[in-house]
Scaffold this motif. Structure first.
Motif, PDB file in Angstrom:
ATOM      1  N   HIS A 232       0.831  -1.221  -0.250  1.00 20.24           N
ATOM      2  CA  HIS A 232      -0.103   0.045  -0.161  1.00 20.24           C
ATOM      3  C   HIS A 232       0.606   1.437   0.337  1.00 20.24           C
ATOM      4  N   ARG A 233       0.518   1.874  -0.677  1.00 18.00           N
ATOM      5  CA  ARG A 233       1.591   3.304  -0.675  1.00 18.00           C
ATOM      6  C   ARG A 233       0.064   4.404  -0.954  1.00 18.00           C
ATOM      7  N   GLY A 234      -1.089   4.046  -0.386  1.00 23.10           N
ATOM      8  CA  GLY A 234      -2.041   5.391   0.259  1.00 23.10           C
ATOM      9  C   GLY A 234      -3.528   4.397  -0.417  1.00 23.10           C
ATOM     10  N   ARG A 235      -4.321   5.241   0.161  1.00 20.44           N
ATOM     11  CA  ARG A 235      -6.129   4.696   0.311  1.00 20.44           C
ATOM     12  C   ARG A 235      -6.523   4.595  -1.251  1.00 20.44           C
ATOM     13  N   ASN A 236      -5.937   4.832  -2.414  1.00 17.64           N
ATOM     14  CA  ASN A 236      -6.454   4.010  -3.460  1.00 17.64           C
ATOM     15  C   ASN A 236      -5.520   3.037  -4.035  1.00 17.64           C
ATOM     16  N   TRP A 358     -10.996  -3.184 -13.356  1.00 15.49           N
ATOM     17  CA  TRP A 358     -10.402  -1.942 -12.241  1.00 15.49           C
ATOM     18  C   TRP A 358     -10.100  -1.091 -13.207  1.00 15.49           C
ATOM     19  N   LEU A 359     -10.330   0.380 -12.266  1.00 13.98           N
ATOM     20  CA  LEU A 359      -9.900   0.949 -12.230  1.00 13.98           C
ATOM     21  C   LEU A 359      -9.149   1.392 -11.681  1.00 13.98           C
ATOM     22  N   ASP A 360      -8.050   1.503 -12.404  1.00 16.64           N
ATOM     23  CA  ASP A 360      -6.451   2.182 -10.720  1.00 16.64           C
ATOM     24  C   ASP A 360      -6.396   3.420 -11.060  1.00 16.64           C
ATOM     25  N   ASN A 361      -6.216   3.695  -9.492  1.00 14.81           N
ATOM     26  CA  ASN A 361      -5.625   5.512 -10.091  1.00 14.81           C
ATOM     27  C   ASN A 361      -5.880   6.146 -10.719  1.00 14.81           C
ATOM     28  N   TYR A 362      -7.655   6.424 -11.314  1.00 11.93           N
ATOM     29  CA  TYR A 362      -7.231   7.124 -12.215  1.00 11.93           C
ATOM     30  C   TYR A 362      -7.837   8.467 -11.799  1.00 11.93           C
ATOM     31  N   VAL A 388     -13.247   4.460  -4.078  1.00 11.81           N
ATOM     32  CA  VAL A 388     -12.258   5.060  -3.048  1.00 11.81           C
ATOM     33  C   VAL A 388     -11.587   6.542  -4.237  1.00 11.81           C
ATOM     34  N   VAL A 389     -12.026   7.568  -3.472  1.00 10.89           N
ATOM     35  CA  VAL A 389     -11.756   9.110  -4.207  1.00 10.89           C
ATOM     36  C   VAL A 389     -10.856   9.644  -3.432  1.00 10.89           C
ATOM     37  N   GLY A 390      -9.973   9.574  -3.891  1.00  8.82           N
ATOM     38  CA  GLY A 390      -8.535  10.096  -2.806  1.00  8.82           C
ATOM     39  C   GLY A 390      -8.223  10.566  -2.926  1.00  8.82           C
ATOM     40  N   GLU A 391      -7.028  12.137  -2.556  1.00  5.80           N
ATOM     41  CA  GLU A 391      -6.104  13.029  -3.633  1.00  5.80           C
ATOM     42  C   GLU A 391      -4.658  12.807  -2.677  1.00  5.80           C
ATOM     43  N   LYS A 392      -3.516  13.118  -4.043  1.00  5.52           N
ATOM     44  CA  LYS A 392      -2.345  12.915  -3.459  1.00  5.52           C
ATOM     45  C   LYS A 392      -1.936  14.072  -3.678  1.00  5.52           C
ATOM     46  N   VAL A 393      -0.678  13.944  -3.508  1.00  4.95           N
ATOM     47  CA  VAL A 393       0.422  15.060  -4.202  1.00  4.95           C
ATOM     48  C   VAL A 393       1.014  14.987  -4.920  1.00  4.95           C
ATOM     49  N   TYR A 401      -7.881  11.571  -7.566  1.00  2.00           N
ATOM     50  CA  TYR A 401      -7.638  10.436  -7.814  1.00  2.00           C
ATOM     51  C   TYR A 401      -8.929   9.217  -7.191  1.00  2.00           C
ATOM     52  N   LEU A 402      -9.827   8.262  -8.273  1.00  2.00           N
ATOM     53  CA  LEU A 402     -10.288   7.586  -7.698  1.00  2.00           C
ATOM     54  C   LEU A 402     -10.768   6.291  -8.294  1.00  2.00           C
ATOM     55  N   SER A 403     -10.194   4.939  -7.350  1.00  3.56           N
ATOM     56  CA  SER A 403      -9.852   3.956  -7.431  1.00  3.56           C
ATOM     57  C   SER A 403     -11.414   2.819  -7.515  1.00  3.56           C
ATOM     58  N   ALA A 404     -11.404   1.918  -8.349  1.00  2.00           N
ATOM     59  CA  ALA A 404     -12.887   1.091  -8.641  1.00  2.00           C
ATOM     60  C   ALA A 404     -12.473   0.078  -9.036  1.00  2.00           C
TER      61      ALA A 404
END
Length: 412
Positions: A232-236, A358-362, A388-393, A401-404
């Motif tokens: 894991h590198r982030g919640r997405n 699998w939509l990965d870190n779109y 999961v919809v999250g934010e990254k720098v 970013y959207l992951s599903a």
């Protein structure tokens, strides 16, 4: 009252006798039709009063009486018929242009002879088509290669003598032609030149997955990445083992759209899952050669193309940012909603019922893009197993970013 039966083969056709009620209904309908026609005849032939007639009708009113009204109506009808005929001619012209019937000139001297051979016209086997007026059949693909935007690149791409070596002045000409919407590429009759010595040894599989034996074409997502989908590198970030568990052990073959160096296929290969990776020569790097050296299956394919697979063959379809590439009419242009819909419909076509998308870190460029993609996905009725919809720098600012992981429903 009653019925009459007619025996035909193994079936029986029954006709009900006319009743007094049905006869009355028929007479009422006939009277209605006659009354309507009489009112229409009266409206067309009666002369209006001067106070109610408009300026146009008064010009024709006089000795002619009702004939002036009929003349005005006839003119309007003629105009409407003319507009309809003009629209039909335009639609037929657009149809011919889309089919390449009128846009391709086989005698144009600037076109390569190989392309002329590929796009040559052939007479229709049953003669002239009555609706469109077409008498010849043309190739259904390759016409965009003859447009002016790709003409110079095309001449370089096909500047060879048949059965001689292919030109090597620019190894990325196919990529440039794809960027000009010249896809699929025209067939060629030249001998390819190897990019590496024939004696270069290939490492055995699975050792070749992480030590392919050729120069690493890049870094990060475009090169070797041994931690992605493992840590894991982030919640997405979703882990491969977790996604495979969502598939219930039924994932055996998949498709990775815009898969770069094939890292996703490599991780799946370690779990006995076969993944076909579509990839372009990103940044001038030989990605297809690199993926093949890893013992994986590369496919030189743009997301804007129709996927060359049969319906419902994949258990899993994976992609990261290919939605943006697939939503463009040609690479490098702005995304279009219609093209994005075509891409999603093609993903849905090749994915089997119960399979996973699998939509990965779109990367969502803005909130509007996120809403657009969300609404489009929800239209297909997929079950949201993970969302999961999250934010990254990124580039100095926070990005969404959207992951599903979505499961295709079984449609009747």
């Amino acid at each position: 009252m009653g019925s009459v039966s007619l025996k035909i083969g193994d079936g029986t056709a029954r006709y009900r006798r006319a009743t007094i009620f049905s006869s009355a209904v028929h007479l009422l309908m006939l009277a209605s039709v006659l009354t309507t026609n009489l009112f229409a005849l009266y409206a067309f032939t009666s002369a209006p009063s001067p106070s109610s007639a408009g300026p146009t009708l008064l010009l024709h009113h006089g000795a002619g009486g009702g004939h002036g009204n009929v003349s005005v109506i006839s003119e309007h009808v003629a105009l409407i018929v003319g507009e309809i005929e003009a629209s039909q001619r335009r639609l037929h012209q657009i149809e011919r242009e889309l089919a390449g019937y009128d846009t391709f000139d086989p005698v144009k001297p600037s076109l390569p002879s190989e392309l002329k051979l590929f796009l040559a016209r052939h007479p229709l086997p049953l003669g002239r088509d009555a609706r469109s007026g077409i008498t010849e059949m043309v190739a259904s693909v390759g016409h965009s290669c003859a447009r002016s935007t790709a003409a110079d690149l095309l001449r370089r791409y096909m500047s060879y003598k048949p059965a001689s070596p292919c030109p090597v002045d620019d190894s990325f000409l196919p990529q440039k032609l794809i960027a000009k919407a010249c896809e699929p590429l025209p067939r060629r009759r030249c001998l390819s030149r190897p990019t590496a010595p024939a004696a270069t040894p290939r490492l055995p599989f699975p050792q070749s997955i992480w030590s392919p034996g050729i120069k690493n074409p890049g870094a990060g997502v475009y090169g070797l990445d041994k931690l992605i989908w493992i840590k894991h590198r982030g919640r997405n970030d979703f882990l491969i083992n977790d996604v495979l568990a969502l598939g219930g052990g039924g994932i055996r073959i998949g498709f990775d759209i815009g898969g770069g160096a094939g890292n996703f296929a490599a991780r799946m290969a370690e779990r006995n899952v076969t993944i076909v990776t579509s990839t372009l020569e990103v940044g001038g790097k030989p990605m297809n050669e690199f993926v093949a050296a890893r013992g994986l299956f590369p496919l030189f394919l743009s997301p804007t193309q129709r996927f060359p697979f049969y319906d419902s063959v994949f258990d899993l379809v994976h992609t990261m940012n290919a939605l943006d590439e697939g939503g463009a009419p040609a690479l490098g242009q702005a995304s279009r909603t219609e093209a994005l819909e075509f891409l999603m419909f093609d993903i849905d076509r090749v994915l089997r019922a119960g399979g996973l998308f699998w939509l990965d870190n779109y990367h969502c460029a803005d909130d509007e893009r996120k809403r657009l993609v969300t609404r489009l996905i929800e239209r297909f009725g997929y079950k949201k197993l993970r969302w999961v919809v999250g934010e990254k720098v990124g580039t100095g600012k926070m990005q969404v970013y959207l992951s599903a992981v979505l499961q295709k429903p079984a449609r009747s």
